[in-house]
Design an enzyme around this catalytic site. Structure first.
Site, PDB file in Angstrom:
ATOM      1  N   ARG A  67       0.799  -1.225   0.000  1.00  0.00           N
ATOM      2  CA  ARG A  67       0.000   0.000   0.000  1.00  0.00           C
ATOM      3  C   ARG A  67       0.832   1.275   0.000  1.00  0.00           C
ATOM      4  O   ARG A  67       0.565   2.206  -0.769  1.00  0.00           O
ATOM      5  CB  ARG A  67      -0.930   0.033   1.220  1.00  0.00           C
ATOM      6  N   ARG A 117      11.380   3.901   2.541  1.00  0.00           N
ATOM      7  CA  ARG A 117      11.083   2.896   3.574  1.00  0.00           C
ATOM      8  C   ARG A 117      12.352   2.106   3.828  1.00  0.00           C
ATOM      9  O   ARG A 117      13.005   1.631   2.893  1.00  0.00           O
ATOM     10  CB  ARG A 117       9.967   1.955   3.138  1.00  0.00           C
ATOM     11  N   HIS A 145       5.932   6.050  11.216  1.00  0.00           N
ATOM     12  CA  HIS A 145       5.287   5.933   9.906  1.00  0.00           C
ATOM     13  C   HIS A 145       4.310   7.107   9.775  1.00  0.00           C
ATOM     14  O   HIS A 145       3.098   6.940   9.838  1.00  0.00           O
ATOM     15  CB  HIS A 145       4.553   4.588   9.838  1.00  0.00           C
TER      16      HIS A 145
HETATM   17  C1  NCD Z   1       2.300  -0.989   8.138  1.00  0.00           C
HETATM   18  C2  NCD Z   1       3.804  -0.792   8.157  1.00  0.00           C
HETATM   19  O1  NCD Z   1       4.494  -1.035   7.171  1.00  0.00           O
HETATM   20  O2  NCD Z   1       4.256  -0.353   9.204  1.00  0.00           O
HETATM   21  N1  NCD Z   1       1.827  -1.185   6.837  1.00  0.00           N
HETATM   22  C3  NCD Z   1       1.498  -0.098   6.079  1.00  0.00           C
HETATM   23  O3  NCD Z   1       2.331   0.714   5.746  1.00  0.00           O
HETATM   24  N2  NCD Z   1       0.213   0.085   5.762  1.00  0.00           N
HETATM   25  C4  NCD Z   1       1.805  -1.985   9.105  1.00  0.00           C
HETATM   26  C5  NCD Z   1       2.375  -3.375   9.105  1.00  0.00           C
HETATM   27  O4  NCD Z   1       3.236  -3.725   8.305  1.00  0.00           O
HETATM   28  O5  NCD Z   1       1.902  -4.152   9.936  1.00  0.00           O
END
Ligand code: NCD
Length: 324
Positions: A67, A117, A145
């Site tokens: 996502r 990321r 995040h």
């Molecule tokens: C989250 C993350 O990467 O921290 N996912 C996201 O970005 N929607 C949550 C997760 O990985 O559990």
């Protein structure tokens, strides 16, 4: 190596790195939510805009993502920007031993904004220390995040009309889940918020986050979801973060710690909402998906609008810059 001091947003996003929700005060969060609402209306009316069509957005994703990665891609493209993307350490020069700062200086030469990321807490801050282009933290290990927190706030605002006098129950792996670290910090800027922290003892919300929000929100820790469901307005469910466990036995012990199922939903008030950043594993039963209180797939759509707004704002653009 210089590590950037995190600049407060203070009503002005242009040229700034977005690393932590600690950079935001309530008016800054409100600005993003208003901008995201405008992006949603624009997409509804015309699908795309050309306000970033002279810009390149780089998406550097060194940890798995569906996502966040795709929504940054989609957000950039819906505003006319070109994207250059690198996913996975194995296909990048990091696997040859290149440092993050060398990689970032390289990408900085190609792109006008860098969404990053990375598996290490603090990586986005390190990147911000060397990049001229704004770095947007798309998740730094067990750190933060912020774009997820902003889309979570936007979802709560859309569902409840305002963010005040709410009891938010955070459930699951609060130690390793970066989304709840950023969300707790965001909620602490608002009035009348109670946060229930529901986790196994070993996976408690980190002390630094608890002390930062203390005095700003009411907080209560418990291991027992059933004790707090009836008072909950927002049930924010998280995944047990398998990849953060050093040994698989610890993960096995906790992986089924909580399951939100039809039984649990009976205890949750009718006006409540269930959020989850996704991906979901077993912590929300699929039977809950059809409950109108489950809004985790609305969060997905909201995420693109929030990221569109952030890409515009850090580049000093707005929808008013659109050329016919
Ligand atoms: C989250 C993350 O990467 O921290 N996912 C996201 O970005 N929607 C949550 C997760 O990985 O559990």
């Amino acid at each position: 190596m210089s590590v950037a001091e995190l600049e407060p947003i203070n009503g002005d996003f242009e040229g700034k790195h977005i690393v932590s929700m600690n950079q935001f005060e309530r008016p800054d969060i409100e600005m993003v939510m208003e901008g995201a609402e405008e992006m949603a209306a624009m997409v509804d009316e015309q699908g795309r805009s050309n306000i970033l069509d002279d810009l390149v957005v780089a998406n550097l994703f060194y940890e798995p993502s569906t996502r966040t990665f795709l929504s940054f891609e989609a957000a950039a493209k819906r505003l006319g920007a070109a994207t250059i993307s690198s996913q996975g350490v194995e296909f990048s020069s990091i696997s040859k031993g290149e440092t993050l700062t060398d990689t970032i200086q390289t990408v900085d030469a190609y792109a006008d904004t860098i969404a990053l990321r990375h598996g290490e807490k603090g990586a986005a801050k390190v990147a911000a220390g060397v990049a001229v282009s704004p770095v947007i933290n798309g998740g730094d290990g067990v750190g933060e995040h912020p774009t997820q927190a902003l889309l979570d706030m936007f979802t709560i605002k859309r569902e409840f009309g305002s963010i005040s006098d709410l009891t938010v129950t955070m459930l699951g792996d609060l130690a390793n889940g970066r989304t709840v670290h950023s969300l707790a910090r965001s909620l602490s800027k608002y009035n009348g918020i109670k946060i229930n922290l529901v986790s196994p003892r070993e996976l408690r919300m980190p002390e630094d986050v608890r002390s930062e929000i203390s005095g700003k929100v009411d907080q209560e820790e418990t291991e027992h979801l059933e004790n707090v469901l009836e008072e909950t307005d927002v049930l924010y469910v998280t995944r047990i973060q398998k990849e953060r466990f050093e040994n698989s036995e610890d993960y096995e012990q906790h992986k089924q710690a909580y399951t939100v199922d039809a039984e649990a939903m009976k205890l949750l008030p009718r006006h409540a909402r269930v959020l989850h950043p996704l991906p979901r594993v077993t912590e929300i039963h699929h039977e809950v998906d059809n409950d109108r209180r489950a809004v985790y797939f609305d969060q997905v759509a909201n995420g693109m609008f929030v990221r569109m707004d952030l890409l515009a704002k850090v580049n000093g653009r707005s929808l008013e810059d659109e050329e016919a």
